[in-house]
Design an enzyme around this catalytic site. Structure first.
Site, PDB file in Angstrom:
ATOM      1  N   SER A 139       0.850  -1.203   0.000  1.00  0.00           N
ATOM      2  CA  SER A 139       0.000   0.000   0.000  1.00  0.00           C
ATOM      3  C   SER A 139       0.879   1.243   0.000  1.00  0.00           C
ATOM      4  CB  SER A 139      -0.845  -0.043   1.277  1.00  0.00           C
ATOM      5  OG  SER A 139      -1.316   1.235   1.610  1.00  0.00           O
ATOM      6  N   TYR A 152      -2.865  -1.056  10.173  1.00  0.00           N
ATOM      7  CA  TYR A 152      -2.866  -1.362   8.735  1.00  0.00           C
ATOM      8  C   TYR A 152      -1.519  -0.961   8.134  1.00  0.00           C
ATOM      9  CZ  TYR A 152      -4.149  -1.221   3.785  1.00  0.00           C
ATOM     10  OH  TYR A 152      -4.185  -1.423   2.425  1.00  0.00           O
TER      11      TYR A 152
HETATM   12  N1  LIG Z   1      -8.706  -0.862  -2.221  1.00  0.00           N
HETATM   13  C1  LIG Z   1      -7.652  -0.088  -2.260  1.00  0.00           C
HETATM   14  O1  LIG Z   1      -7.735   1.075  -2.687  1.00  0.00           O
HETATM   15  C2  LIG Z   1      -6.300  -0.616  -1.810  1.00  0.00           C
HETATM   16  C3  LIG Z   1      -5.199   0.261  -1.828  1.00  0.00           C
HETATM   17  C4  LIG Z   1      -3.953  -0.225  -1.424  1.00  0.00           C
HETATM   18  C5  LIG Z   1      -3.831  -1.567  -1.022  1.00  0.00           C
HETATM   19  N2  LIG Z   1      -4.932  -2.388  -1.010  1.00  0.00           N
HETATM   20  C6  LIG Z   1      -4.728  -3.785  -0.619  1.00  0.00           C
HETATM   21  O2  LIG Z   1      -5.289  -4.631  -1.610  1.00  0.00           O
HETATM   22  C7  LIG Z   1      -5.751  -5.848  -1.020  1.00  0.00           C
HETATM   23  C8  LIG Z   1      -7.207  -6.081  -1.406  1.00  0.00           C
HETATM   24  O3  LIG Z   1      -7.966  -4.975  -0.959  1.00  0.00           O
HETATM   25  P1  LIG Z   1      -9.500  -4.761  -1.364  1.00  0.00           P
HETATM   26  O4  LIG Z   1      -9.715  -3.307  -1.431  1.00  0.00           O
HETATM   27  O5  LIG Z   1      -9.855  -5.646  -2.480  1.00  0.00           O
HETATM   28  O6  LIG Z   1     -10.181  -5.279   0.017  1.00  0.00           O
HETATM   29  P2  LIG Z   1     -11.641  -5.851   0.326  1.00  0.00           P
HETATM   30  O7  LIG Z   1     -12.605  -5.507  -0.745  1.00  0.00           O
HETATM   31  O8  LIG Z   1     -11.917  -5.476   1.738  1.00  0.00           O
HETATM   32  O9  LIG Z   1     -11.386  -7.445   0.257  1.00  0.00           O
HETATM   33  C9  LIG Z   1     -10.562  -8.067   1.187  1.00  0.00           C
HETATM   34  C10 LIG Z   1     -10.611  -9.564   0.963  1.00  0.00           C
HETATM   35  O10 LIG Z   1      -9.818 -10.212   1.976  1.00  0.00           O
HETATM   36  C11 LIG Z   1     -10.582 -11.240   2.607  1.00  0.00           C
HETATM   37  N3  LIG Z   1     -10.066 -11.402   3.963  1.00  0.00           N
HETATM   38  C12 LIG Z   1      -9.969 -10.476   4.952  1.00  0.00           C
HETATM   39  N4  LIG Z   1      -9.399 -11.015   6.036  1.00  0.00           N
HETATM   40  C13 LIG Z   1      -9.115 -12.304   5.730  1.00  0.00           C
HETATM   41  C14 LIG Z   1      -8.512 -13.379   6.440  1.00  0.00           C
HETATM   42  N5  LIG Z   1      -8.090 -13.239   7.700  1.00  0.00           N
HETATM   43  N6  LIG Z   1      -8.377 -14.570   5.807  1.00  0.00           N
HETATM   44  C15 LIG Z   1      -8.798 -14.735   4.539  1.00  0.00           C
HETATM   45  N7  LIG Z   1      -9.380 -13.764   3.819  1.00  0.00           N
HETATM   46  C16 LIG Z   1      -9.536 -12.562   4.417  1.00  0.00           C
HETATM   47  C17 LIG Z   1     -12.019 -10.757   2.487  1.00  0.00           C
HETATM   48  O11 LIG Z   1     -12.959 -11.821   2.514  1.00  0.00           O
HETATM   49  P3  LIG Z   1     -13.830 -12.259   3.810  1.00  0.00           P
HETATM   50  O12 LIG Z   1     -14.186 -11.004   4.535  1.00  0.00           O
HETATM   51  O13 LIG Z   1     -14.980 -12.988   3.195  1.00  0.00           O
HETATM   52  O14 LIG Z   1     -12.911 -13.165   4.576  1.00  0.00           O
HETATM   53  C18 LIG Z   1     -12.005 -10.160   1.076  1.00  0.00           C
HETATM   54  O15 LIG Z   1     -12.142 -11.187   0.114  1.00  0.00           O
HETATM   55  C19 LIG Z   1      -5.537  -5.702   0.493  1.00  0.00           C
HETATM   56  O16 LIG Z   1      -4.328  -6.322   0.857  1.00  0.00           O
HETATM   57  C20 LIG Z   1      -5.424  -4.192   0.676  1.00  0.00           C
HETATM   58  O17 LIG Z   1      -4.689  -3.860   1.798  1.00  0.00           O
HETATM   59  C21 LIG Z   1      -6.156  -1.948  -1.379  1.00  0.00           C
END
Ligand SMILES: NC(=O)c1ccc[n+]([C@@H]2O[C@H](COP(=O)([O-])OP(=O)(O)OC[C@H]3O[C@@H](n4cnc5c(N)ncnc54)[C@H](OP(=O)(O)O)[C@@H]3O)[C@@H](O)[C@H]2O)c1
Length: 236
Positions: A139, A152
Site C-alpha cells: 500500500s 494497517y
Molecule cells: N482498495 C484499495 O484502494 C487498496 C489500496 C492499497 C492496497 N490495497 C490492498 O489490496 C488488497 C485487497 O484490498 P480490497 O480493497 O480488495 O479489500 P476488500 O474488498 O476489503 O477485500 C478483502 C478480501 O480479503 C478477505 N479477507 C480479509 N481477512 C481475511 C482473512 N483473515 N483470511 C482470509 N481472507 C480474508 C475478504 O474476505 P472475507 O471477509 O470474506 O474473509 C475479502 O475477500 C488488500 O491487501 C489491501 O490492503 C487496497
C-alpha cells in the site's frame, strides 16, 4: 499467458482478489482461492469456472495456521504444486490514532495482513518449483507512515520487509518475491477508508490487473525483490 500454472490467491471473495482470480482464469491458470466464508468465495469460484478455469475454493482464515495448512494441502492434493501465490487478503481496521487504537483490533489487523502472508508463504514455498512467483499486496502507507493508519500501515511496512527477506532467501531456489502497491481502487476497503470520496473517481480492480499478470507469468522470470505501483505499470 498463465496456462499450466496454479495460482493461490488469498482474499478472493471481492475487490482486488476477485478481480485477480477472474483475470488469472481468463489467462488459463488453475486457481485456489479463499476467504473466510464458504458462501462468499463459492460464487467467485463459479464465475471463474465459467471462464474455463479449474478452481478450488477453500474457506480459510489466513491468520490461522491450521486453516492455512488445510488450504495449501488442498491445493497440492488437487494440482500437485503452486506456481504463483498472491498474498492479497487484508483488513483495514479502525482509522484512529495509535492512542485510541484498541489492542484487539491491532492484533487482528497484524495477524491478517502480516502473520497471514508469513503463514501462507511458509506453507506454500516447499511446494513451489523454480520460477515460481510470490506477489505481496502492499500500500502507499507501507513506505510512508501517516496519521490514523495504525496497524494497517504497520502491517504493510512489515509486509514490505517480508518481501525483501524472502526475495533474498529464495533467490538461489529461483523463486521470485515482489510487492505491488495497487493504489486507490473502487472497493469496499477503500470506501471504508475514505467515506467522503466519490468511488466513481477511482479505477476498478478489474482495470488494475496487468502488473499482477506480468509478475505471475514467465515474462518476469528474473524479477525479484522489487516494488511495483500497479497504476504506473506499463504493459510491454
Ligand atoms: N482498495 C484499495 O484502494 C487498496 C489500496 C492499497 C492496497 N490495497 C490492498 O489490496 C488488497 C485487497 O484490498 P480490497 O480493497 O480488495 O479489500 P476488500 O474488498 O476489503 O477485500 C478483502 C478480501 O480479503 C478477505 N479477507 C480479509 N481477512 C481475511 C482473512 N483473515 N483470511 C482470509 N481472507 C480474508 C475478504 O474476505 P472475507 O471477509 O470474506 O474473509 C475479502 O475477500 C488488500 O491487501 C489491501 O490492503 C487496497
Amino acid at each position: 499467458m498463465l496456462e499450466g500454472k496454479t495460482a493461490v490467491i488469498t482474499g478472493a471473495s471481492q475487490g482486488l482478489g476477485k478481480a485477480l482470480a477472474l483475470a488469472f482464469a481468463r489467462e488459463g491458470a488453475s486457481l485456489v482461492i479463499n476467504s473466510r466464508r464458504e458462501e462468499s468465495i463459492r460464487p467467485v469460484a463459479e464465475e471463474a469456472e465459467k471462464l474455463g478455469a479449474e478452481v478450488l475454493a477453500v474457506p480459510a482464515d489466513v491468520s490461522k495456521a491450521a486453516d492455512v495448512e488445510k488450504l495449501v494441502e488442498a491445493a497440492v492434493d488437487r494440482f500437485g504444486g503452486i506456481d504463483v501465490l498472491v498474498n492479497n487478503a487484508g483488513l483495514l481496521g479502525p482509522r484512529v490514532q495509535i492512542l485510541d487504537y484498541p489492542e484487539d483490533e491491532w492484533r487482528s489487523v497484524l495477524e491478517a495482513n502480516l502473520t497471514g502472508p508469513y503463514l501462507v508463504s511458509k506453507a506454500a514455498i516447499p511446494h513451489m518449483p523454480e520460477g515460481a512467483s510470490i506477489i505481496n499486496v502492499v500500500s502507499g502507507v507501507s513506505i510512508q507512515g501517516r496519521a490514523e493508519w495504525g496497524a494497517y500501515s504497520v502491517s504493510k511496512f512489515g509486509l514490505e520487509g517480508l518481501t525483501q527477506i524472502l526475495a533474498a532467501e529464495l533467490k538461489e531456489r529461483g523463486i521470485r518475491v515482489n510487492a505491488v502497491d495497487p493504489g486507490g481502487m473502487r472497493t469496499d476497503m477503500r470506501a471504508a477508508a475514505y467515506p467522503q470520496e466519490d468511488p466513481m473517481t477511482l479505477i476498478t480492480p478489474e482495470e488494475n490487473t496487468d502488473v499482477f499478470l506480468y509478475l505471475a507469468s514467465d515474462d518476469s522470470k528474473d524479477v525479484t525483490g522489487e516494488r511495483f505501483k500497479a497504476q504506473e505499470f506499463q504493459k510491454a
